[in-house]
Design an enzyme around this catalytic site. Sequence first.
Site, PDB file in Angstrom:
ATOM      1  N   ASP A 104       1.060  -1.279  -0.156  1.00  0.00           N
ATOM      2  CA  ASP A 104       0.001  -0.128   0.118  1.00  0.00           C
ATOM      3  C   ASP A 104       1.009   1.222  -0.144  1.00  0.00           C
ATOM      4  O   ASP A 104       1.978   1.151   0.207  1.00  0.00           O
ATOM      5  CB  ASP A 104      -1.044  -0.248   1.295  1.00  0.00           C
ATOM      6  CG  ASP A 104      -0.363  -0.008   2.609  1.00  0.00           C
ATOM      7  OD1 ASP A 104      -0.555  -0.683   3.333  1.00  0.00           O
ATOM      8  OD2 ASP A 104       0.644   0.993   2.563  1.00  0.00           O
ATOM      9  N   HIS A 119       8.350  -5.603  -1.509  1.00  0.00           N
ATOM     10  CA  HIS A 119       7.365  -6.672  -2.358  1.00  0.00           C
ATOM     11  C   HIS A 119       6.404  -5.853  -3.425  1.00  0.00           C
ATOM     12  O   HIS A 119       5.283  -6.221  -3.621  1.00  0.00           O
ATOM     13  CB  HIS A 119       6.529  -7.030  -1.227  1.00  0.00           C
ATOM     14  CG  HIS A 119       7.414  -8.128  -0.462  1.00  0.00           C
ATOM     15  ND1 HIS A 119       6.845  -8.603   1.008  1.00  0.00           N
ATOM     16  CD2 HIS A 119       8.507  -8.607  -0.323  1.00  0.00           C
ATOM     17  CE1 HIS A 119       7.784  -9.205   1.704  1.00  0.00           C
ATOM     18  NE2 HIS A 119       8.885  -9.317   0.671  1.00  0.00           N
ATOM     19  N   GLY A 194       5.100  -4.545  13.126  1.00  0.00           N
ATOM     20  CA  GLY A 194       4.014  -5.117  12.559  1.00  0.00           C
ATOM     21  C   GLY A 194       4.500  -6.181  11.605  1.00  0.00           C
ATOM     22  O   GLY A 194       3.720  -5.971  10.576  1.00  0.00           O
ATOM     23  N   PRO A 221       1.737  -7.075  18.875  1.00  0.00           N
ATOM     24  CA  PRO A 221       0.638  -7.255  19.851  1.00  0.00           C
ATOM     25  C   PRO A 221       0.981  -8.788  20.193  1.00  0.00           C
ATOM     26  O   PRO A 221       0.394  -9.469  21.234  1.00  0.00           O
ATOM     27  CB  PRO A 221      -0.554  -6.933  19.348  1.00  0.00           C
ATOM     28  CG  PRO A 221      -0.390  -6.998  18.002  1.00  0.00           C
ATOM     29  CD  PRO A 221       0.782  -6.355  17.777  1.00  0.00           C
TER      30      PRO A 221
HETATM   31  N1  APR Z   1       0.257  -3.232  15.311  1.00  0.00           N
HETATM   32  C1  APR Z   1       1.368  -3.669  15.232  1.00  0.00           C
HETATM   33  N2  APR Z   1       1.310  -4.957  14.784  1.00  0.00           N
HETATM   34  C2  APR Z   1       0.350  -5.573  14.416  1.00  0.00           C
HETATM   35  C3  APR Z   1      -0.866  -5.072  14.586  1.00  0.00           C
HETATM   36  C4  APR Z   1      -1.026  -3.539  14.969  1.00  0.00           C
HETATM   37  N3  APR Z   1      -2.063  -3.069  15.056  1.00  0.00           N
HETATM   38  N4  APR Z   1      -1.996  -5.780  14.199  1.00  0.00           N
HETATM   39  C5  APR Z   1      -1.532  -6.892  13.903  1.00  0.00           C
HETATM   40  N5  APR Z   1       0.127  -6.867  13.997  1.00  0.00           N
HETATM   41  C6  APR Z   1       0.945  -7.795  13.740  1.00  0.00           C
HETATM   42  C7  APR Z   1       0.502  -9.285  13.899  1.00  0.00           C
HETATM   43  O1  APR Z   1       0.793  -9.889  15.107  1.00  0.00           O
HETATM   44  C8  APR Z   1       1.588  -9.869  12.781  1.00  0.00           C
HETATM   45  O2  APR Z   1       2.812 -10.588  13.563  1.00  0.00           O
HETATM   46  O3  APR Z   1       1.363  -7.658  12.295  1.00  0.00           O
HETATM   47  C9  APR Z   1       2.160  -8.767  11.641  1.00  0.00           C
HETATM   48  C10 APR Z   1       1.439  -9.295  10.444  1.00  0.00           C
HETATM   49  O4  APR Z   1       2.009 -10.334   9.973  1.00  0.00           O
HETATM   50  P1  APR Z   1       1.791 -10.954   8.554  1.00  0.00           P
HETATM   51  O5  APR Z   1       0.169 -11.101   8.420  1.00  0.00           O
HETATM   52  O6  APR Z   1       2.559 -12.065   8.334  1.00  0.00           O
HETATM   53  O7  APR Z   1       2.131  -9.813   7.740  1.00  0.00           O
HETATM   54  P2  APR Z   1       3.789  -9.395   7.173  1.00  0.00           P
HETATM   55  O8  APR Z   1       4.720  -9.820   8.224  1.00  0.00           O
HETATM   56  O9  APR Z   1       3.925  -8.044   6.682  1.00  0.00           O
HETATM   57  O10 APR Z   1       4.049 -10.404   5.941  1.00  0.00           O
HETATM   58  C11 APR Z   1       5.171 -10.537   5.172  1.00  0.00           C
HETATM   59  O11 APR Z   1       4.021 -12.032   3.617  1.00  0.00           O
HETATM   60  O12 APR Z   1       2.231 -12.702   2.678  1.00  0.00           O
HETATM   61  C12 APR Z   1       3.526 -12.169   2.391  1.00  0.00           C
HETATM   62  O13 APR Z   1       4.317 -10.578   0.888  1.00  0.00           O
HETATM   63  C13 APR Z   1       3.534 -10.764   1.895  1.00  0.00           C
HETATM   64  O14 APR Z   1       4.586  -8.763   2.663  1.00  0.00           O
HETATM   65  C14 APR Z   1       3.852  -9.595   3.178  1.00  0.00           C
HETATM   66  C15 APR Z   1       4.845 -11.025   3.741  1.00  0.00           C
END
Ligand code: APR
Length: 253
Positions: A104, A119, A194, A221
């Site tokens: 985004d 990404h 996050g 969290p």
């Molecule tokens: N504040 C901080 N962290 C948060 C919040 C919040 N309000 N809400 C959720 N989280 C955390 C979750 O606990 C989790 O550890 O954000 C993390 C999101 O993890 P994923 O869903 O795995 O996302 P991400 O780590 O960005 O994934 C990495 O995986 O699917 C692929 O390419 C995609 O870029 C993505 C990559």
Amino acid sequence: MDISEDLIGRLRNAKHVLVFTGAGVSAESGIPTFRDALTGLWERFDAEELATPKAFLNDPALVWGWYEWRRMKVLRARPNPAHLAIAALETRVPRLTVVTQNVDDLHERAGSRDVLHLHGRLDSPFCFACRRPAVYPNEIPEEPEGGRHVEPPRCSCGGLIRPGVVWFGEMLPEIEWNAAIDAARSCDAFLCIGTSSVVQPAASLTMMAIQRGAITIQVNPNPTALDDQVTINLSGQAGKILPELVETAWGDS
Ligand code: APR
């Protein structure tokens, strides 16, 4: 905020801060994270089964429909206090590098410049066949009539237009990835915000900063595999913790 004066001092004196973000930094803007179960129309899908070249070639309209749904959520979203705190940091530290796994543009809309997108980006579609950049035929994604399928547009070469994101099994953009590695190896403070830190090679940046001896702070969290590796774990939502951390460490800078 549960951080010692010594660590606050180290943050305040940091010459180069690297902020590394994942889907969690956009969660409070209403953008679902990946590991959250996909919602609504998409609840029976797993991101990993949609975000691949094979999935796109197998059912272009399904995968394009999913990204149009995500594009719509991003267009309707607004930067949250976490994005704004990161943007504010740019004027308070000598050097700031923002590296994101997110596709985004909420960091940019919050005011961050020079964001490294590892990404890719939802707002930069291109042709699957000839890789020429493309533009969306419609500013606002069309609401799929009750279904999930939206036919992707075609390039003048006849190829299918695909989302400008890095799919599983694809290489990261070389310039952004090399810049992110350089930053992780030269920063003296690394904020990991996050991310579940499960997707490589992006997740290896935190370890590079740790090996460099940078002070590393994780904001999440939920527990992650890095809990025992980082200098400080701040458990909670980024939209609440980051503004507080920026004020505590760099408030009067
Ligand atoms: N504040 C901080 N962290 C948060 C919040 C919040 N309000 N809400 C959720 N989280 C955390 C979750 O606990 C989790 O550890 O954000 C993390 C999101 O993890 P994923 O869903 O795995 O996302 P991400 O780590 O960005 O994934 C990495 O995986 O699917 C692929 O390419 C995609 O870029 C993505 C990559």
